[in-house]
Design an enzyme around this catalytic site. Sequence first.
Site, PDB file in Angstrom:
ATOM      1  N   ASP A 188       0.880  -1.328  -0.114  1.00 26.12           N
ATOM      2  CA  ASP A 188      -0.061  -0.003   0.036  1.00 26.12           C
ATOM      3  C   ASP A 188       0.867   1.237  -0.043  1.00 26.12           C
ATOM      4  O   ASP A 188       2.009   1.296   0.461  1.00 26.12           O
ATOM      5  CB  ASP A 188      -0.812  -0.114   1.198  1.00 26.12           C
ATOM      6  CG  ASP A 188      -2.142   0.961   1.094  1.00 26.12           C
ATOM      7  OD1 ASP A 188      -2.244   1.345   0.028  1.00 26.12           O
ATOM      8  OD2 ASP A 188      -2.632   1.468   2.071  1.00 26.12           O
ATOM      9  N   GLY A 189       0.428   2.244  -0.567  1.00 24.40           N
ATOM     10  CA  GLY A 189       1.035   3.597  -0.402  1.00 24.40           C
ATOM     11  C   GLY A 189       1.685   4.260  -1.717  1.00 24.40           C
ATOM     12  O   GLY A 189       2.249   5.407  -1.889  1.00 24.40           O
ATOM     13  N   GLY A 236       0.015   5.387  -4.540  1.00 24.56           N
ATOM     14  CA  GLY A 236      -0.537   6.472  -4.949  1.00 24.56           C
ATOM     15  C   GLY A 236       0.051   7.737  -4.324  1.00 24.56           C
ATOM     16  O   GLY A 236       0.160   8.877  -4.815  1.00 24.56           O
ATOM     17  N   ARG A 237      -0.050   7.592  -2.726  1.00 19.42           N
ATOM     18  CA  ARG A 237       0.333   8.722  -1.921  1.00 19.42           C
ATOM     19  C   ARG A 237       1.927   9.008  -2.222  1.00 19.42           C
ATOM     20  O   ARG A 237       2.301  10.208  -2.175  1.00 19.42           O
ATOM     21  CB  ARG A 237       0.152   8.341  -0.415  1.00 19.42           C
ATOM     22  CG  ARG A 237      -1.334   8.734   0.112  1.00 19.42           C
ATOM     23  CD  ARG A 237      -1.626   8.111   1.404  1.00 19.42           C
ATOM     24  NE  ARG A 237      -1.758   6.614   1.231  1.00 19.42           N
ATOM     25  CZ  ARG A 237      -1.818   5.793   2.307  1.00 19.42           C
ATOM     26  NH1 ARG A 237      -1.498   6.036   3.370  1.00 19.42           N
ATOM     27  NH2 ARG A 237      -1.983   4.335   2.025  1.00 19.42           N
ATOM     28  N   GLU A 297     -11.945  -4.605  -5.300  1.00 27.13           N
ATOM     29  CA  GLU A 297     -12.428  -3.409  -5.245  1.00 27.13           C
ATOM     30  C   GLU A 297     -11.805  -2.105  -5.878  1.00 27.13           C
ATOM     31  O   GLU A 297     -12.205  -0.975  -5.937  1.00 27.13           O
ATOM     32  CB  GLU A 297     -12.210  -3.039  -3.531  1.00 27.13           C
ATOM     33  CG  GLU A 297     -13.349  -3.714  -2.575  1.00 27.13           C
ATOM     34  CD  GLU A 297     -13.015  -5.276  -2.384  1.00 27.13           C
ATOM     35  OE1 GLU A 297     -13.705  -6.001  -2.403  1.00 27.13           O
ATOM     36  OE2 GLU A 297     -11.712  -5.360  -2.483  1.00 27.13           O
ATOM     37  N   ASN A 298     -10.475  -2.695  -6.414  1.00 26.67           N
ATOM     38  CA  ASN A 298      -9.653  -1.554  -7.056  1.00 26.67           C
ATOM     39  C   ASN A 298     -10.263  -1.326  -8.354  1.00 26.67           C
ATOM     40  O   ASN A 298     -10.087  -0.198  -9.241  1.00 26.67           O
ATOM     41  CB  ASN A 298      -8.343  -2.162  -7.513  1.00 26.67           C
ATOM     42  CG  ASN A 298      -7.626  -2.228  -6.212  1.00 26.67           C
ATOM     43  OD1 ASN A 298      -6.461  -2.926  -6.096  1.00 26.67           O
ATOM     44  ND2 ASN A 298      -7.966  -1.194  -5.358  1.00 26.67           N
ATOM     45  N   ARG A 313       1.765  -4.878   6.077  1.00 32.53           N
ATOM     46  CA  ARG A 313       1.109  -4.043   5.329  1.00 32.53           C
ATOM     47  C   ARG A 313       1.866  -2.755   5.552  1.00 32.53           C
ATOM     48  O   ARG A 313       2.047  -2.180   6.612  1.00 32.53           O
ATOM     49  CB  ARG A 313      -0.340  -3.602   5.907  1.00 32.53           C
ATOM     50  CG  ARG A 313      -1.040  -2.492   5.004  1.00 32.53           C
ATOM     51  CD  ARG A 313      -2.475  -2.391   5.141  1.00 32.53           C
ATOM     52  NE  ARG A 313      -2.986  -1.563   4.416  1.00 32.53           N
ATOM     53  CZ  ARG A 313      -4.273  -1.492   3.660  1.00 32.53           C
ATOM     54  NH1 ARG A 313      -5.316  -2.387   3.882  1.00 32.53           N
ATOM     55  NH2 ARG A 313      -4.631  -0.417   3.025  1.00 32.53           N
TER      56      ARG A 313
END
Length: 243
Positions: free
Chosen positions: A21-22, A24-25, A68-69, A189
């Site tokens: 995760d992360g 995009g940020r 969900e993406n 995660r």
Amino acid sequence: MAQARPTTKDDGPRHVAIIMDGNGRWATQQGRPRLFGHQAGARRVREIVEACPDLGVDYLTVFAFSTENWKRTQSEVAGLMSLFRRYITREAKALKDNDVCVRFIGDRVRLDKKLVAMMDELEALTANCQTVNLTIAINYGGRDEVARATKRLAQDVASGKLDPNAVDEETLPKYLDTCVLPDPDLVIRTSGEARISNFLLWQSAYSEYEFIDTLWPDFTAGEFQKVVGGFGSRERRFGAVVA
């Protein structure tokens, strides 16, 4: 985070799963579009895979694209699908040369046929590799996986192949996408989020979890080693009481 210590193949996790995760940020922090972050994240996968043998990690499962993406923008989804195709093309030889066996889990029905064909080809190319087992979850969701597995189980009951009275908690795993894999010992995660996001729901019932603040493109092999190194200090009781 648990204090890191030297890890051996005897006390370290055999199977590590990662929610990457992360991306995009990370890209936003760089002033770049989100897809730039996904590209950096894809490059990071190779480094983590290469670190596994020395850490005693035989199985690595990464969450690449969830069910969900699809809710993301059309341009981002299209970019991710293109990235998956490029990843397979670019990494296939290196994965084979490094003795990495690749598997894909998730529902392939909604995926582009060309991508599915490439996934099939990579699985066939690396089928006999043994050093690291890399599982890539694409269009994967834990609830969706259990639903699909239950449907297959019900079909076997209806056809007479399976006695419903014989169904127990050891039966369903045989119908899951991960039926040939051991359950993960450790789930990591990145990005500071403390949730499991529908990932390996059945399989991670007794997994250890590590939630770290580092964004995935910044998650180096060195940090991976520290997290894996801390695993051996955990006391895993699996519901029992240890004297």
